[in-house]
Motif scaffolding. Structure first.
Motif, PDB file in Angstrom:
ATOM      1  N   GLN A 142       0.985  -1.238   0.114  1.00 40.53           N
ATOM      2  CA  GLN A 142       0.169   0.090   0.162  1.00 40.53           C
ATOM      3  C   GLN A 142       0.897   1.250   0.066  1.00 40.53           C
ATOM      4  OE1 GLN A 142      -3.151   0.169   2.758  1.00 40.53           O
ATOM      5  NE2 GLN A 142      -3.710  -1.972   2.819  1.00 40.53           N
ATOM      6  N   GLN A 143       1.950   1.256   0.667  1.00 38.66           N
ATOM      7  CA  GLN A 143       2.989   2.371   0.605  1.00 38.66           C
ATOM      8  C   GLN A 143       3.611   2.740  -0.627  1.00 38.66           C
ATOM      9  OE1 GLN A 143       4.361   4.384   3.409  1.00 38.66           O
ATOM     10  NE2 GLN A 143       3.617   3.172   5.072  1.00 38.66           N
ATOM     11  N   ALA A 144       3.778   1.613  -1.312  1.00 39.17           N
ATOM     12  CA  ALA A 144       4.536   1.601  -2.541  1.00 39.17           C
ATOM     13  C   ALA A 144       3.500   2.135  -3.559  1.00 39.17           C
ATOM     14  CB  ALA A 144       4.987   0.292  -3.096  1.00 39.17           C
ATOM     15  N   LEU A 145       2.128   1.946  -3.594  1.00 34.50           N
ATOM     16  CA  LEU A 145       1.255   1.864  -4.760  1.00 34.50           C
ATOM     17  C   LEU A 145       0.322   3.243  -4.355  1.00 34.50           C
ATOM     18  CD1 LEU A 145      -0.075  -1.881  -5.122  1.00 34.50           C
ATOM     19  CD2 LEU A 145       1.346  -0.365  -6.758  1.00 34.50           C
ATOM     20  N   PHE A 146       0.215   3.478  -3.129  1.00 37.56           N
ATOM     21  CA  PHE A 146      -0.797   4.765  -2.693  1.00 37.56           C
ATOM     22  C   PHE A 146      -0.290   5.892  -2.102  1.00 37.56           C
ATOM     23  CE2 PHE A 146      -3.316   0.670  -2.967  1.00 37.56           C
ATOM     24  CZ  PHE A 146      -3.899   0.753  -4.186  1.00 37.56           C
ATOM     25  N   GLY A 147       1.021   5.659  -1.782  1.00 39.41           N
ATOM     26  CA  GLY A 147       1.574   6.841  -1.062  1.00 39.41           C
ATOM     27  C   GLY A 147       2.009   6.454   0.586  1.00 39.41           C
ATOM     28  N   PRO A 148       2.649   7.216   1.195  1.00 35.45           N
ATOM     29  CA  PRO A 148       3.080   7.177   2.578  1.00 35.45           C
ATOM     30  C   PRO A 148       1.750   6.991   3.312  1.00 35.45           C
ATOM     31  CG  PRO A 148       4.587   8.529   1.420  1.00 35.45           C
ATOM     32  CD  PRO A 148       3.290   8.451   0.457  1.00 35.45           C
ATOM     33  N   LEU A 149       1.983   6.068   4.412  1.00 37.39           N
ATOM     34  CA  LEU A 149       1.096   6.304   5.426  1.00 37.39           C
ATOM     35  C   LEU A 149       1.498   5.942   6.803  1.00 37.39           C
ATOM     36  CD1 LEU A 149      -1.412   3.357   4.015  1.00 37.39           C
ATOM     37  CD2 LEU A 149      -2.164   5.553   4.420  1.00 37.39           C
ATOM     38  N   PRO A 150       1.008   6.650   7.945  1.00 35.04           N
ATOM     39  CA  PRO A 150       1.980   6.404   9.085  1.00 35.04           C
ATOM     40  C   PRO A 150       1.790   4.956   9.615  1.00 35.04           C
ATOM     41  CG  PRO A 150      -0.272   7.782   9.433  1.00 35.04           C
ATOM     42  CD  PRO A 150       0.180   7.402   7.985  1.00 35.04           C
ATOM     43  N   VAL A 151       2.653   4.645  10.389  1.00 33.77           N
ATOM     44  CA  VAL A 151       2.816   3.080  11.056  1.00 33.77           C
ATOM     45  C   VAL A 151       1.417   3.053  11.960  1.00 33.77           C
ATOM     46  CG1 VAL A 151       4.020   1.542  12.394  1.00 33.77           C
ATOM     47  CG2 VAL A 151       5.136   2.911  10.464  1.00 33.77           C
ATOM     48  N   GLU A 152       1.164   4.079  12.297  1.00 30.95           N
ATOM     49  CA  GLU A 152      -0.119   3.889  13.319  1.00 30.95           C
ATOM     50  C   GLU A 152      -1.217   3.334  12.901  1.00 30.95           C
ATOM     51  OE1 GLU A 152       2.901   6.594  15.015  1.00 30.95           O
ATOM     52  OE2 GLU A 152       1.708   6.735  13.091  1.00 30.95           O
ATOM     53  N   VAL A 153      -1.427   3.635  11.304  1.00 30.50           N
ATOM     54  CA  VAL A 153      -2.498   2.855  10.766  1.00 30.50           C
ATOM     55  C   VAL A 153      -2.396   1.394  10.829  1.00 30.50           C
ATOM     56  CG1 VAL A 153      -3.498   2.620   8.536  1.00 30.50           C
ATOM     57  CG2 VAL A 153      -2.760   4.912   9.006  1.00 30.50           C
ATOM     58  N   LEU A 154      -1.255   1.035  10.650  1.00 28.88           N
ATOM     59  CA  LEU A 154      -1.100  -0.735  10.716  1.00 28.88           C
ATOM     60  C   LEU A 154      -1.504  -0.928  12.024  1.00 28.88           C
ATOM     61  CD1 LEU A 154      -0.067  -3.468   9.711  1.00 28.88           C
ATOM     62  CD2 LEU A 154       2.129  -2.670  10.016  1.00 28.88           C
ATOM     63  N   GLU A 155      -0.963  -0.341  13.163  1.00 25.89           N
ATOM     64  CA  GLU A 155      -1.184  -0.803  14.526  1.00 25.89           C
ATOM     65  C   GLU A 155      -2.544  -0.553  14.859  1.00 25.89           C
ATOM     66  OE1 GLU A 155       3.141   1.001  16.268  1.00 25.89           O
ATOM     67  OE2 GLU A 155       1.490   2.244  15.937  1.00 25.89           O
ATOM     68  N   ASP A 156      -3.145   0.469  14.719  1.00 23.88           N
ATOM     69  CA  ASP A 156      -4.682   0.540  15.253  1.00 23.88           C
ATOM     70  C   ASP A 156      -5.349  -0.493  14.363  1.00 23.88           C
ATOM     71  OD1 ASP A 156      -3.986   2.895  16.522  1.00 23.88           O
ATOM     72  OD2 ASP A 156      -4.704   4.276  15.137  1.00 23.88           O
TER      73      ASP A 156
END
Length: 207
Positions: free
Chosen positions: A172-186
């Protein structure tokens, strides 16, 4: 001739790998030549070929380094009592990898694509992946022994699902842009909470 120290050799190898990874992440494996790598690291061909025989060997070394890093992270976690819960551990591991830079999310997608057509890289990936699975199976068993996770499900299947979660987040990071790691954690915390009796906002709406 003065003897070159091991620290110097290690630093030079690190410089080459970081430069190559940046090139591969930016332009892809096929569009990147060894000349591109030489320009990126500002070294002569002789200096680079002292460490790596070619592009394929460079790709393999970068892949194995990432996989080794992840495997060691989870081997250490499995020895803790109790080990950190999955949301904390996966978040920490992903944060560590992303902090290294080198365009990791784009690079991993490039690796997956190249693996489909390159038998040698496929073998490297398979070897590294199985080592990571082994480390994560040990972690899942540690969860089960600590009473943190159901013990009636095969540890191997749980481990592979956890790996898929990390891989999917990287994609998802590669295809749609950066996401904070908190998204994965939550997201993991929410999934882990299913089946738990909690008095949240939804439970109080009808009060």
């Amino acid at each position: 001739m003065a003897r070159v120290s091991q620290a110097h050799l290690d630093a030079r190898r690190r410089q080459i790998m970081d430069g190559a990874a940046a090139c591969f992440a930016r332009n892809g494996f096929h569009a990147t030549s060894m000349q591109d790598v030489l320009r990126e690291v500002n070294l002569s061909a002789g200096a680079v070929y002292r460490y790596f025989r070619g592009k394929d060997e460079l790709i393999g070394a970068i892949v194995m380094e990432v996989l080794d890093t992840l495997g060691k992270t989870f081997e250490v976690a499995a020895r803790l009592s109790p080990p950190p819960p999955p949301d904390v551990l996966l978040g920490r591991a992903m944060d560590d990898v992303l902090r290294q830079g080198r365009g990791f999310p784009h690079l991993i997608v490039q690796v997956w694509t190249e693996t489909l057509r390159n038998p040698e890289l496929s073998a490297v990936m398979r070897e590294g992946y199985e080592k990571v699975v082994e480390a994560w199976v040990g972690l899942v068993r540690a969860y089960q022994e600590a009473g943190m996770m159901r013990a009636d499900l095969p540890a191997d299947r749980v481990a592979r699902t956890m790996i898929a979660t990390a891989q999917g987040f990287a994609a998802q990071q590669a295809l749609f842009g950066p996401l904070p790691v908190e998204v994965l954690e939550d997201g993991l915390r929410a999934l882990m909470s299913m089946g738990a009796a909690q008095a949240g906002p939804a439970a109080s709406d009808g009060a």
